[in-house]
Design an enzyme around this catalytic site. Structure first.
Site, PDB file in Angstrom:
ATOM      1  N   LYS A   1      36.962  91.995 -15.906  1.00 39.79           N
ATOM      2  CA  LYS A   1      35.504  91.819 -15.980  1.00 39.79           C
ATOM      3  C   LYS A   1      34.772  93.036 -15.438  1.00 39.79           C
ATOM      4  O   LYS A   1      33.725  93.411 -15.951  1.00 39.79           O
ATOM      5  CB  LYS A   1      35.072  90.558 -15.224  1.00 39.79           C
ATOM      6  CG  LYS A   1      35.428  89.293 -15.984  1.00 39.79           C
ATOM      7  CD  LYS A   1      34.785  88.061 -15.394  1.00 39.79           C
ATOM      8  CE  LYS A   1      35.098  86.834 -16.245  1.00 39.79           C
ATOM      9  NZ  LYS A   1      34.859  85.580 -15.567  1.00 39.79           N
TER      10      LYS A   1
ATOM     11  N   LYS B   1      42.456  87.203 -25.499  1.00 40.75           N
ATOM     12  CA  LYS B   1      42.274  85.768 -25.253  1.00 40.75           C
ATOM     13  C   LYS B   1      41.029  85.247 -25.985  1.00 40.75           C
ATOM     14  O   LYS B   1      40.033  85.964 -26.061  1.00 40.75           O
ATOM     15  CB  LYS B   1      42.088  85.629 -23.733  1.00 40.75           C
ATOM     16  CG  LYS B   1      42.078  84.255 -23.183  1.00 40.75           C
ATOM     17  CD  LYS B   1      41.839  84.305 -21.670  1.00 40.75           C
ATOM     18  CE  LYS B   1      40.412  84.697 -21.316  1.00 40.75           C
ATOM     19  NZ  LYS B   1      40.038  84.457 -19.925  1.00 40.75           N
TER      20      LYS B   1
ATOM     21  N   LYS C   1      34.605  82.932 -24.247  1.00 40.93           N
ATOM     22  CA  LYS C   1      33.180  82.794 -24.562  1.00 40.93           C
ATOM     23  C   LYS C   1      32.456  84.124 -24.425  1.00 40.93           C
ATOM     24  O   LYS C   1      31.358  84.280 -24.924  1.00 40.93           O
ATOM     25  CB  LYS C   1      32.515  81.704 -23.731  1.00 40.93           C
ATOM     26  CG  LYS C   1      32.935  81.583 -22.300  1.00 40.93           C
ATOM     27  CD  LYS C   1      32.420  80.265 -21.709  1.00 40.93           C
ATOM     28  CE  LYS C   1      33.370  79.703 -20.682  1.00 40.93           C
ATOM     29  NZ  LYS C   1      33.194  78.316 -20.373  1.00 40.93           N
TER      30      LYS C   1
HETATM   31  P1  TYM Z   1      36.626  79.011 -17.632  1.00 45.62           P
HETATM   32  O1  TYM Z   1      35.264  78.424 -17.604  1.00 45.62           O
HETATM   33  O2  TYM Z   1      36.777  80.418 -18.118  1.00 45.62           O
HETATM   34  O3  TYM Z   1      37.607  78.136 -18.501  1.00 45.62           O
HETATM   35  C1  TYM Z   1      37.771  76.731 -18.274  1.00 45.62           C
HETATM   36  C2  TYM Z   1      39.218  76.354 -18.495  1.00 45.62           C
HETATM   37  O4  TYM Z   1      39.645  76.723 -19.811  1.00 45.62           O
HETATM   38  C3  TYM Z   1      40.843  77.507 -19.728  1.00 45.62           C
HETATM   39  N1  TYM Z   1      40.807  78.521 -20.808  1.00 45.62           N
HETATM   40  C4  TYM Z   1      41.774  78.689 -21.714  1.00 45.62           C
HETATM   41  N2  TYM Z   1      42.933  78.052 -21.908  1.00 45.62           N
HETATM   42  C5  TYM Z   1      43.699  78.483 -22.957  1.00 45.62           C
HETATM   43  N3  TYM Z   1      43.343  79.494 -23.796  1.00 45.62           N
HETATM   44  C6  TYM Z   1      42.175  80.161 -23.619  1.00 45.62           C
HETATM   45  N4  TYM Z   1      41.819  81.140 -24.447  1.00 45.62           N
HETATM   46  C7  TYM Z   1      41.332  79.758 -22.539  1.00 45.62           C
HETATM   47  N5  TYM Z   1      40.115  80.188 -22.097  1.00 45.62           N
HETATM   48  C8  TYM Z   1      39.813  79.415 -21.022  1.00 45.62           C
HETATM   49  C9  TYM Z   1      40.787  78.169 -18.361  1.00 45.62           C
HETATM   50  O5  TYM Z   1      42.076  78.539 -17.918  1.00 45.62           O
HETATM   51  C10 TYM Z   1      40.162  77.077 -17.522  1.00 45.62           C
HETATM   52  O6  TYM Z   1      41.151  76.170 -17.075  1.00 45.62           O
HETATM   53  N6  TYM Z   1      37.388  80.232 -12.874  1.00 45.62           N
HETATM   54  C11 TYM Z   1      37.407  79.125 -13.821  1.00 45.62           C
HETATM   55  C12 TYM Z   1      36.517  77.955 -13.415  1.00 45.62           C
HETATM   56  C13 TYM Z   1      36.807  77.428 -12.061  1.00 45.62           C
HETATM   57  C14 TYM Z   1      37.949  76.680 -11.650  1.00 45.62           C
HETATM   58  C15 TYM Z   1      37.743  76.390 -10.289  1.00 45.62           C
HETATM   59  C16 TYM Z   1      39.097  76.225 -12.327  1.00 45.62           C
HETATM   60  C17 TYM Z   1      35.994  77.566 -10.967  1.00 45.62           C
HETATM   61  N7  TYM Z   1      36.560  76.936  -9.899  1.00 45.62           N
HETATM   62  C18 TYM Z   1      38.694  75.654  -9.542  1.00 45.62           C
HETATM   63  C19 TYM Z   1      40.033  75.505 -11.583  1.00 45.62           C
HETATM   64  C20 TYM Z   1      39.821  75.225 -10.236  1.00 45.62           C
HETATM   65  C21 TYM Z   1      36.910  79.632 -15.149  1.00 45.62           C
HETATM   66  O7  TYM Z   1      36.131  80.555 -15.233  1.00 45.62           O
HETATM   67  O8  TYM Z   1      37.302  78.877 -16.198  1.00 45.62           O
END
Ligand code: TYM
Length: 337
Positions: A117, A200, A203
């Site tokens: 990022k 990947k 969004k």
């Molecule tokens: P975020 O918002 O990017 O994504 C949410 C969840 O979706 C999964 N994910 C994917 N899985 C498979 N293929 C992909 N291309 C893909 N893109 C996203 C992510 O692994 C995630 O599980 N930092 C986290 C949010 C967060 C969080 C937490 C998660 C904040 N605090 C505590 C677990 C525990 C995030 O930005 O996810």
């Protein structure tokens, strides 16, 4: 002697900006739904994480509500799981600060998500983006989580949470936190972009053609899959034949994950066929799963009062659950007696 097994506590979050896509659904949200019957679940909209990058304040609240609607449409049940947004539970920001004394700069510097990022402009990033995984640690440790369902991209962050908990126990007091395990699906843990099999699905990708969104129409889904990058070869009959074919592998993985089967089985059915016949079958499968969810999502989005009420109630349950761990952390650090 009777053995008592610790009840599962499941915690996970999703950033509310940008809408839910197929990668989120397959990598994490489907698991949220299954796990609801296996333990006490806390699912939250990570709105405090969303402010670590440029965002539009006037839109954030509505985006948070919409992501709540998306999770409910996917099957998250606010009567079973505690569904809330971080900003309504100040303990997240508080514990994050308390853990900042334990997290090490070197650990955060090694986070691949930070490196991706920040790119070449780490000096220009917010401090919040750098300490993002410390807030994520607070999210999980506050509730004594035993399991954290996430996609593969979050694995390194969960390892960091474990490191922070262990160092805190070593430096201050044992057993304040539960050291959690990641739950990463065997198939579909890393869904790739439809335009580039090495990136990947995300969004933040500027091309909307790279991902399938929950808000896409049936025609959008069909056209995105039809235009998905592939190669001219037919599908192979076994896994070895996917070697070096990242885009083909991704589409086969999506099919397997959604059909609840293995990649080998998909190749057994479609091996020898060209993408001209595989892509329409994949589009039909995605639509069969996403169309009812999308319809429900639209209905839910119309009832903003109901969504707000769910989030307010969830936050009150989350505040109550977070209280004891936060209090023990203050004590362990010598801040209160
Ligand atoms: P975020 O918002 O990017 O994504 C949410 C969840 O979706 C999964 N994910 C994917 N899985 C498979 N293929 C992909 N291309 C893909 N893109 C996203 C992510 O692994 C995630 O599980 N930092 C986290 C949010 C967060 C969080 C937490 C998660 C904040 N605090 C505590 C677990 C525990 C995030 O930005 O996810």
């Amino acid at each position: 002697m009777t053995q008592t097994t610790k009840p599962k506590i499941i915690v996970s979050g999703i950033q509310p900006t940008g809408g839910l896509h197929l990668g989120n659904y397959i990598g994490a949200i489907r698991n949220y739904v299954t796990l609801q019957d296996e333990g006490r679940c806390f699912y939250f909209l990570a709105d405090l994480h969303a402010i670590t990058q440029p965002h539009v304040p006037a839109e954030l609240h509505a985006q948070t509500r919409e992501m709540a609607a998306a999770l409910i449409a996917c099957g998250v049940d606010p009567d079973k799981a505690v569904l809330f947004n971080q900003a309504r539970v100040p303990a997240h920001a508080e514990l994050c600060w308390l853990l900042n004394g334990t997290a090490r700069m070197g650990w955060l510097n090694r986070m691949t998500q930070w490196k991706d990022k920040a790119g070449k402009n780490s000096e220009g990033q917010s401090v919040g983006l750098f300490t993002y995984p410390v807030l994520q640690s607070a999210d999980v440790l506050l509730y004594q989580a035993t399991h954290v369902p996430v996609g593969e991209d979050q694995k390194q962050h969960i390892e960091l949470i474990r490191d922070i908990a262990n160092k805190f126990h070593h430096d201050f007091a044992p057993d304040v936190f539960t050291v959690p395990e990641p739950l990463i699906p065997a198939i579909g843990a890393r869904i790739m972009s439809l335009r580039d099999g090495k990136a990947k699905m995300s969004k933040s990708d500027p091309s909307d053609m790279s991902r399938i969104n929950l808000s896409d129409s049936v025609d959008d889904i069909a056209s995105k899959i039809k235009k998905a990058k592939t190669d001219p070869e037919p599908l192979p009959s076994d896994l070895a034949g996917l070697e070096g074919r990242a885009e083909a592998r991704n589409l086969v993985g999506i099919y397997a994950a959604l059909a609840g089967t293995s990649e080998a089985d998909v190749l057994r059915d479609f091996g020898g066929q060209g993408f001209g016949s595989f892509k329409p079958a994949l589009a039909d499968l995605v639509v069969s799963i996403f169309a009812p969810i999308t319809a429900r999502f639209k209905e839910l989005c119309a009832d903003t009062d109901m969504l707000d009420a769910i989030l307010v109630r969830g936050a009150s349950r989350a505040r109550e659950a977070a209280g004891p761990t936060l209090a023990r952390t203050y004590e362990a650090l010598g801040l209160v007696k």
